[in-house]
Design a protein around this motif. Structure first.
Motif, PDB file in Angstrom:
ATOM      1  N   UNK A  57       8.842  -7.516   4.223  1.00 10.41           N
ATOM      2  CA  UNK A  57       9.214  -6.589   5.298  1.00 10.41           C
ATOM      3  C   UNK A  57       8.420  -5.292   5.207  1.00 10.41           C
ATOM      4  N   UNK A  58       7.265  -5.355   4.580  1.00  5.16           N
ATOM      5  CA  UNK A  58       6.373  -4.197   4.481  1.00  5.16           C
ATOM      6  C   UNK A  58       5.098  -4.502   5.257  1.00  5.16           C
ATOM      7  N   UNK A  59       4.784  -3.636   6.213  1.00  5.63           N
ATOM      8  CA  UNK A  59       3.604  -3.809   7.049  1.00  5.63           C
ATOM      9  C   UNK A  59       2.806  -2.511   7.061  1.00  5.63           C
ATOM     10  N   UNK A  60       1.497  -2.631   7.171  1.00  7.25           N
ATOM     11  CA  UNK A  60       0.639  -1.449   7.178  1.00  7.25           C
ATOM     12  C   UNK A  60      -0.225  -1.433   8.423  1.00  7.25           C
ATOM     13  N   UNK A  61      -0.635  -0.220   8.789  1.00  6.46           N
ATOM     14  CA  UNK A  61      -1.685  -0.053   9.784  1.00  6.46           C
ATOM     15  C   UNK A  61      -2.995   0.025   9.033  1.00  6.46           C
ATOM     16  N   UNK A  62      -3.856  -0.954   9.258  1.00  8.13           N
ATOM     17  CA  UNK A  62      -5.177  -1.043   8.628  1.00  8.13           C
ATOM     18  C   UNK A  62      -6.177  -0.344   9.547  1.00  8.13           C
ATOM     19  N   UNK A  63      -6.987   0.558   8.993  1.00  3.32           N
ATOM     20  CA  UNK A  63      -7.934   1.309   9.828  1.00  3.32           C
ATOM     21  C   UNK A  63      -9.115   0.477  10.293  1.00  3.32           C
ATOM     22  N   UNK A  64      -9.151  -0.790   9.905  1.00  2.00           N
ATOM     23  CA  UNK A  64     -10.247  -1.670  10.285  1.00  2.00           C
ATOM     24  C   UNK A  64     -11.189  -1.959   9.142  1.00  2.00           C
ATOM     25  N   UNK A  65     -11.065  -1.163   8.062  1.00  2.00           N
ATOM     26  CA  UNK A  65     -11.914  -1.363   6.891  1.00  2.00           C
ATOM     27  C   UNK A  65     -11.139  -1.925   5.713  1.00  2.00           C
ATOM     28  N   UNK A  66      -9.864  -2.212   5.914  1.00  3.31           N
ATOM     29  CA  UNK A  66      -9.015  -2.666   4.820  1.00  3.31           C
ATOM     30  C   UNK A  66      -8.141  -1.576   4.246  1.00  3.31           C
ATOM     31  N   UNK A  67      -8.330  -0.331   4.689  1.00  6.90           N
ATOM     32  CA  UNK A  67      -7.575   0.803   4.168  1.00  6.90           C
ATOM     33  C   UNK A  67      -6.304   1.013   4.978  1.00  6.90           C
ATOM     34  N   UNK A  68      -5.162   1.090   4.302  1.00  9.00           N
ATOM     35  CA  UNK A  68      -3.894   1.368   4.974  1.00  9.00           C
ATOM     36  C   UNK A  68      -3.790   2.852   5.296  1.00  9.00           C
ATOM     37  N   UNK A  69      -3.473   3.172   6.548  1.00 13.36           N
ATOM     38  CA  UNK A  69      -3.348   4.560   6.995  1.00 13.36           C
ATOM     39  C   UNK A  69      -1.967   4.844   7.582  1.00 13.36           C
ATOM     40  N   UNK A  70      -1.107   3.854   7.530  1.00  9.00           N
ATOM     41  CA  UNK A  70       0.265   4.000   7.982  1.00  9.00           C
ATOM     42  C   UNK A  70       1.051   2.800   7.499  1.00  9.00           C
TER      43      UNK A  70
END
Length: 214
Positions: A57-70
């Motif tokens: 139940x953990x989801x991230x916003x990936x900036x497109x490079x693999x880095x989580x930014x949210x």
């Protein structure tokens, strides 16, 4: 070719990024690094235990490079989560963050005392909304629709598990956050003596991105 920003499931390699996002948004939506000698305190309270105990139940916003930014994270069952927090999570962090002696006298001691009191999350008025969540995005990624996308993903995962409703708590002073939750269809849940917090809840139904908030 660079991939566009997108929501994806959490991966163990995101652990440090989750902590950084939490730290940089933990002061009423702003950077909290000036408040805590050990910046890992807030992640130990509000981010890391969820990724550890309920990574599905953990989801991230990936900036497109693999880095989580949210991220958005939480639990499907608050009462069960509190039990696991007490029995599984606290033993992992108590040496680093021991329980304060006596009545907390500083802000750091107050937050550390919260860490050792997970039962504070259990309120009978919230039983109709058994799940709860935390959502945070780094400032450059806010107000661009990604929060709505994260919320839709999380609510959809809860709905697939058969969880009927979810709640969250927020500081009353964080008016931009309240406006965001209002737009997504959250309503206030009355609890006795809420202090500086508001408790909000909503059903997990109608969680498709264009239906959130309707």
């Amino acid at each position: 070719m660079t991939q566009a920003a997108h929501v994806r499931p959490y991966r163990p390699g995101d652990r440090e990024a989750l902590a950084e996002i939490c730290i940089r948004t933990a002061d009423n939506g702003g950077d909290s690094r000036h408040l805590y000698p050990d910046p890992e305190l807030m992640p130990a309270l509000f981010a890391a235990p969820y990724a550890y105990l309920e990574p599905e139940l953990t989801f991230v916003l990936d900036d497109g490079s693999g880095q989580a930014v949210g991220y958005i994270l939480g639990t499907a069952d608050t009462r069960q989560f509190v039990d696991a927090f007490r029995k599984v999570w606290l033993p992992l962090v108590t040496e680093r963050f021991p329980r304060p002696d006596g009545t907390p006298s500083t802000f750091v001691e107050e937050m550390t005392a919260l860490l050792h009191r997970p039962e504070r999350m259990i309120l009978p008025e919230l039983d109709g909304h058994p799940a709860h969540l935390h959502i945070d995005l780094l400032p450059p990624w806010q107000r661009k629709g990604y929060g709505r996308e994260l919320m839709g993903t999380f609510l959809g995962a809860l709905h697939a598990k058969g969880v009927p409703a979810v709640h969250l708590s927020m500081l009353l002073a964080n008016t931009p956050a309240r406006a965001f939750y209002d737009r997504l269809g959250f309503h206030e849940i009355e609890v006795p003596d809420p202090g500086p917090l508001a408790y909000l809840g909503r059903s997990t139904e109608g969680c498709g991105g264009d239906r959130l908030g309707r």
